[in-house]
Design an enzyme around this catalytic site. Structure first.
Site, mmCIF file in Angstrom:
data_model
loop_
_atom_site.group_PDB
_atom_site.id
_atom_site.type_symbol
_atom_site.label_atom_id
_atom_site.label_comp_id
_atom_site.label_asym_id
_atom_site.label_seq_id
_atom_site.Cartn_x
_atom_site.Cartn_y
_atom_site.Cartn_z
ATOM 1 N N SER A 1 0.833 -1.197 0.000
ATOM 2 C CA SER A 1 0.000 0.000 0.000
ATOM 3 C C SER A 1 0.877 1.261 0.000
ATOM 4 C CB SER A 1 -0.950 -0.037 1.203
ATOM 5 O OG SER A 1 -1.959 0.930 1.089
ATOM 6 N N ASP B 1 -5.767 -3.245 -2.476
ATOM 7 C CA ASP B 1 -4.714 -3.035 -1.481
ATOM 8 C C ASP B 1 -4.094 -4.356 -1.002
ATOM 9 O OD1 ASP B 1 -3.512 -2.439 1.234
ATOM 10 O OD2 ASP B 1 -4.223 -0.436 0.712
#
Length: 565
Positions: free
Chosen positions: A173, A311
């Protein structure tokens, strides 16, 4: 295994174990002399004595002076192999990335001991000096956490300043985005990007006119974001895609030499996808960066070759396992407390893992603010320097101080209590241990006789919402507390945009009757209601509520100092 620097006040607790320890190597002529010298060094608080625990039991005691091992005692009841002993010492030195381990003895090593040192990679000089050059294959592991990721840039700044080189980067991320920034090797550009960042440069959603600097404004912004995310199946990440395109240089990315691995999650089966960035096709690497940071369903998924990715935190928010699989022998793990799954990883005994994680809250995950980022960068820098590079003190705050200066300040505080209220602390070992234990629960870190004054100053500063993103001298923070006692300090003014959780905690502390701040205020009012009864009340409260009572006394001591000036 836990390694801890010893302080003089620990001697009573550990003296029996030390008396049962034996000298393993010829630092001194006898076991007794080695124990006596270790005692002297520890009692001087010279900050060179260490104790190493296995579980909760201490089993090795040693002194390290300027990178040189000068004493080594091992509990007689503990059986250790040479391999375990040398590995433990190597862990100690690798925690601060020392280039060499040096042993200097007072007499020549026997042939047998020379062979032992040679077997474990040491060179022998003049028959009494052993030196090992340490090798490193260091991974920087960057966890996910959205807007809190600015902290990782501060960690990078500290590593650069300390000359600690990184061979592998793994990131999830925002950790993947920061990993790519580090690959470009332009700290000023990365810092500039984070300091100018705002939510609209990351996500596209209709904002409200209300400012996020108030609780109602923050709630309004979150409401707008949530409605837009539900209606559009994730807020558009087009601004983030454009930011990636504008920030990262294709030319620089083609010249990278560090191995970089990022994590994303494939939909719909939520399968982890690890990408070796260095081998990405030139037209794909920007998309993989975007995919790793697409926090679905709040943010739209990223489509690559007909598949959707979100993510990486859904499967592996802190990718230590990838670093170890790729050959890392040291991992610097930077966890910024993002939402996601942290895999349970068994760390090999030969690997050294240093976790850098702030005890402070670092703001909202999806609301970006340049002022808050600036604070978090500095916080990451200071806390890394405290963990690795400097003998800084403190837990919540960072102090460029020696323990001797802290003790001198504390003696003045204790003298003030005794002179003003005829109360003497440390009447017994039981009282000392009780006070340290109670303070430790609030402070969340080591508390011992020598640092209680520092601990109280930190707790007061935290209560007054004084910024931690600055390197302090103890007297400097004391003076800041003197000023804050005369004026209101607003959290938003000191650190920038704060999260909804921080707003709620602030309201709790300011208005809820059972909060620490309100309890301190009520106790202070009770103590000051009758000055004649105050000494007796203080003596009673010190026994029952030592943490709060000592904070009140420290605040009084500090403000008395302000009045004298």
């Amino acid at each position: 295994m836990k390694i801890e620097q010893m302080v003089a006040s620990q001697w009573d607790d550990l003296s029996e174990q030390i008396s049962q320890s034996r000298l393993l190597l010829p630092f001194y002529s006898t076991h007794t002399l080695a124990r006596q010298v270790f005692s002297k060094k520890t009692r001087e608080n010279s900050e060179i004595s260490y104790v190493i625990y296995r579980g909760k039991k201490p089993y090795i005691f040693l002194t390290v002076e300027k990178g040189i091992v000068t004493n080594l005692l091992i509990r007689e009841s503990v059986k250790l192999s040479w391999s375990a002993i040398f590995l433990t010492i190597e862990h100690l030195f690798k925690q601060t990335f020392q280039p060499t381990i040096t042993f200097i003895f007072t007499q020549s090593l026997t042939i047998h001991l020379q062979e032992v040192f040679l077997r474990y990679g040491y060179a022998i000089h003049e028959d009494r000096i052993s030196i090992k050059e340490l090798s490193y294959n260091t991974a920087l592991v960057l966890g996910g956490g959205g807007a809190r990721g600015a902290y990782q840039i501060g960690v990078w700044q500290a590593l650069e300043e300390l000359g600690i080189s990184v061979d592998i980067i793994t990131g999830t991320s925002v950790g993947a985005l920061n990993g790519a920034l580090i690959l470009q090797d332009d700290f000023e550009a990365a810092k500039n990007m984070w300091e100018k960042i705002e939510t609209q440069k990351i996500l596209s959603f209709p904002t409200t006119t209300a400012s996020a600097d108030t609780l109602s404004g923050m709630v309004s912004q979150i409401g707008s974001f949530t409605i837009n995310a539900i209606q559009s199946k994730g807020v558009s990440t087009l601004p983030l895609r454009n930011l990636i395109k504008d920030t990262f240089s294709q030319e620089k990315m083609q010249q990278v030499t560090l191995d970089f691995y990022l994590v994303t999650t494939e939909l719909p089966n939520l399968q982890e996808k690890d990408i070796h960035f260095n081998t990405c096709q030139s037209e794909r690497w920007q998309s993989w960066l975007l995919a790793s940071a697409s926090f679905f369903p709040a943010m739209a998924a990223t489509q690559i070759d007909g598949k959707y990715y979100v993510d990486g935190g859904y499967r592996n928010n802190i990718p230590v396992d990838i670093a170890l699989q790729k050959g890392a022998t040291e991992c610097i793990v930077v966890d910024v407390k993002g939402p996601g799954i942290t895999k349970p990883i068994k760390i090999p005994t030969t690997a050294t893992v240093l976790n850098i994680q702030s005890s402070w809250s670092m703001g909202a995950v999806l609301l970006f603010d340049g002022a808050r980022s600036t604070q978090n960068i500095q916080l990451g820098y200071l806390e890394t320097m405290k963990a690795i590079g400097r003998n800084y003190l403190g837990h919540w705050y960072t102090f460029d101080e020696t323990l001797k200066n802290v003790e001198a300040f504390q003696r003045e505080f204790f003298a003030y209590i005794e002179y003003t209220y005829q109360i003497k602390l440390w009447n017994s070992t039981e009282q000392k241990n009780k006070i340290c234990k109670k303070l430790r629960k609030v402070y969340k870190d080591r508390v011992y006789t020598e640092n209680i004054g520092l601990v109280l100053v930190e707790l007061l500063a935290k209560n007054q919402e004084i910024s931690a993103s600055k390197l302090y001298k103890l007297q400097e923070l004391v003076e800041t507390l003197q000023q804050s006692g005369q004026m209101k300090v607003e959290l938003v003014d000191t650190i920038g945009m704060i999260s909804l959780q921080e707003w709620l905690k602030k309201y709790y502390e300011d208005y809820f009757l059972l909060s620490d701040k309100q309890q301190l205020s009520l106790m202070n009012n009770l103590l000051n209601a009758d000055e004649k009864e105050k000494p007796q009340r203080l003596a009673f409260l010190l026994d029952k509520l030592p943490t709060q009572t000592l904070q009140i006394l420290m605040k009084e001591f500090i403000l008395q100092g302000a009045d004298k000036e």
